[in-house]
Scaffold this motif. Sequence first.
Motif, PDB file in Angstrom:
ATOM      1  N   GLU A   1       0.848  -1.204  -0.175  1.00 15.70           N
ATOM      2  CA  GLU A   1      -0.166   0.162  -0.131  1.00 15.70           C
ATOM      3  C   GLU A   1       0.676   1.215   0.062  1.00 15.70           C
ATOM      4  N   GLN A   2       0.499   2.167  -0.937  1.00 13.75           N
ATOM      5  CA  GLN A   2       1.324   3.509  -1.076  1.00 13.75           C
ATOM      6  C   GLN A   2       0.337   4.549  -0.841  1.00 13.75           C
ATOM      7  N   ARG A   3       0.542   5.434   0.197  1.00 13.22           N
ATOM      8  CA  ARG A   3      -0.446   6.873   0.436  1.00 13.22           C
ATOM      9  C   ARG A   3       0.633   7.985   0.041  1.00 13.22           C
ATOM     10  N   PHE A   4      -0.225   9.037  -0.597  1.00 13.68           N
ATOM     11  CA  PHE A   4       0.506  10.514  -0.655  1.00 13.68           C
ATOM     12  C   PHE A   4      -0.254  11.440   0.344  1.00 13.68           C
ATOM     13  N   ILE A   5       0.627  11.660   1.173  1.00 10.26           N
ATOM     14  CA  ILE A   5       0.026  12.445   2.353  1.00 10.26           C
ATOM     15  C   ILE A   5       0.531  13.954   1.939  1.00 10.26           C
ATOM     16  N   ILE A   6      -0.617  14.899   2.000  1.00  6.67           N
ATOM     17  CA  ILE A   6      -0.128  16.465   1.989  1.00  6.67           C
ATOM     18  C   ILE A   6       0.690  16.777   3.170  1.00  6.67           C
ATOM     19  N   SER A   7       1.743  17.373   2.688  1.00  5.67           N
ATOM     20  CA  SER A   7       2.479  17.745   4.133  1.00  5.67           C
ATOM     21  C   SER A   7       2.380  19.291   4.815  1.00  5.67           C
ATOM     22  N   LYS A   8       1.720  20.059   4.227  1.00  7.14           N
ATOM     23  CA  LYS A   8       1.556  21.533   4.657  1.00  7.14           C
ATOM     24  C   LYS A   8       0.291  21.917   4.220  1.00  7.14           C
ATOM     25  N   GLY A   9      -0.184  22.922   4.978  1.00  3.15           N
ATOM     26  CA  GLY A   9      -1.287  23.759   4.590  1.00  3.15           C
ATOM     27  C   GLY A   9      -2.457  23.332   5.379  1.00  3.15           C
ATOM     28  N   ARG A  10      -3.465  23.898   5.140  1.00  2.00           N
ATOM     29  CA  ARG A  10      -4.948  23.366   5.878  1.00  2.00           C
ATOM     30  C   ARG A  10      -5.150  22.129   5.626  1.00  2.00           C
ATOM     31  N   LYS A  11      -4.891  21.296   4.444  1.00  4.50           N
ATOM     32  CA  LYS A  11      -5.097  19.812   4.461  1.00  4.50           C
ATOM     33  C   LYS A  11      -3.926  19.072   4.693  1.00  4.50           C
ATOM     34  N   ALA A  12      -2.996  19.579   5.579  1.00  4.60           N
ATOM     35  CA  ALA A  12      -1.692  18.722   6.197  1.00  4.60           C
ATOM     36  C   ALA A  12      -2.496  17.501   6.755  1.00  4.60           C
ATOM     37  N   GLY A  13      -1.573  16.313   6.353  1.00  2.00           N
ATOM     38  CA  GLY A  13      -2.050  15.162   6.939  1.00  2.00           C
ATOM     39  C   GLY A  13      -3.253  14.452   6.074  1.00  2.00           C
ATOM     40  N   ALA A  14      -3.836  15.025   5.059  1.00  2.00           N
ATOM     41  CA  ALA A  14      -4.721  14.257   4.336  1.00  2.00           C
ATOM     42  C   ALA A  14      -4.052  13.273   3.394  1.00  2.00           C
ATOM     43  N   VAL A  15      -4.954  12.220   3.132  1.00  5.09           N
ATOM     44  CA  VAL A  15      -4.540  11.241   2.015  1.00  5.09           C
ATOM     45  C   VAL A  15      -4.883  12.124   0.581  1.00  5.09           C
ATOM     46  N   ALA A  16      -3.789  12.322  -0.175  1.00  4.10           N
ATOM     47  CA  ALA A  16      -4.228  12.803  -1.510  1.00  4.10           C
ATOM     48  C   ALA A  16      -4.707  11.625  -2.294  1.00  4.10           C
ATOM     49  N   ALA A  17      -3.914  10.553  -2.364  1.00  5.36           N
ATOM     50  CA  ALA A  17      -4.173   9.317  -3.100  1.00  5.36           C
ATOM     51  C   ALA A  17      -3.627   8.142  -2.551  1.00  5.36           C
ATOM     52  N   ILE A  18      -4.155   7.005  -3.042  1.00 14.06           N
ATOM     53  CA  ILE A  18      -3.624   5.705  -2.466  1.00 14.06           C
ATOM     54  C   ILE A  18      -3.624   4.834  -3.428  1.00 14.06           C
ATOM     55  N   GLY A  19      -2.497   4.087  -3.656  1.00  7.80           N
ATOM     56  CA  GLY A  19      -2.007   3.109  -4.173  1.00  7.80           C
ATOM     57  C   GLY A  19      -2.146   1.832  -3.952  1.00  7.80           C
ATOM     58  N   LEU A  20      -2.486   0.684  -4.438  1.00  7.12           N
ATOM     59  CA  LEU A  20      -2.061  -0.860  -4.035  1.00  7.12           C
ATOM     60  C   LEU A  20      -1.478  -1.309  -5.031  1.00  7.12           C
TER      61      LEU A  20
END
Length: 194
Positions: A113-132
Amino acid sequence: MNLLFRLLRVVIASWFKPKITDILSIQRINLRVWPNDVDMNMHMNNSRYLAIMDLGRVDLIVRSGLWGAMRRENAMPVLSTAQMRYRIPLNPLERYTLETSLVGWDDKWLYIEQRFIISKGRKAGAVAAIGLVKGVFYSRTTKETVPTQRLLDIIGAAQESPGLPPYITDWITADESLRDYVRAAPVVKDDRAD
């Protein structure tokens, strides 16, 4: 792999990072959306996510010792299936973290599993995309896949796979259905191409 400079950076950094002692732990690399990652919608191109995911798997392979196991077995990593779920666009120059984790395995396949996590800003920590991804190590010598347990034994991770979560088992079932469909699909010759 079409991200040569980022690949070199990840490989070199991986040699200097601590060795992975828990094969199931989450591995992270920090990245940024560069202009050549962006499509005409001015966010990271959907195909670029798949290429970036290669970087996370390279980091995992090098730091876990699988790189040495590959060399010992004269093997190469090969993917069978990949699935993406896009959620929030990554914008030009935006920083993000790619998290890569081995979710589990069976006799033949590794499930990552691979997750793209937003690093900064108001959406910091949110999962932008996930791949399997579902992959194997293929031996150039024997022309067969290397059994998963042999690889895990080589790197000293002789443990059983944890139970796979439902979203993975459902995905495996769907993938097997698609595999069977493709195998049975008739070859259609397009005479217009001649």
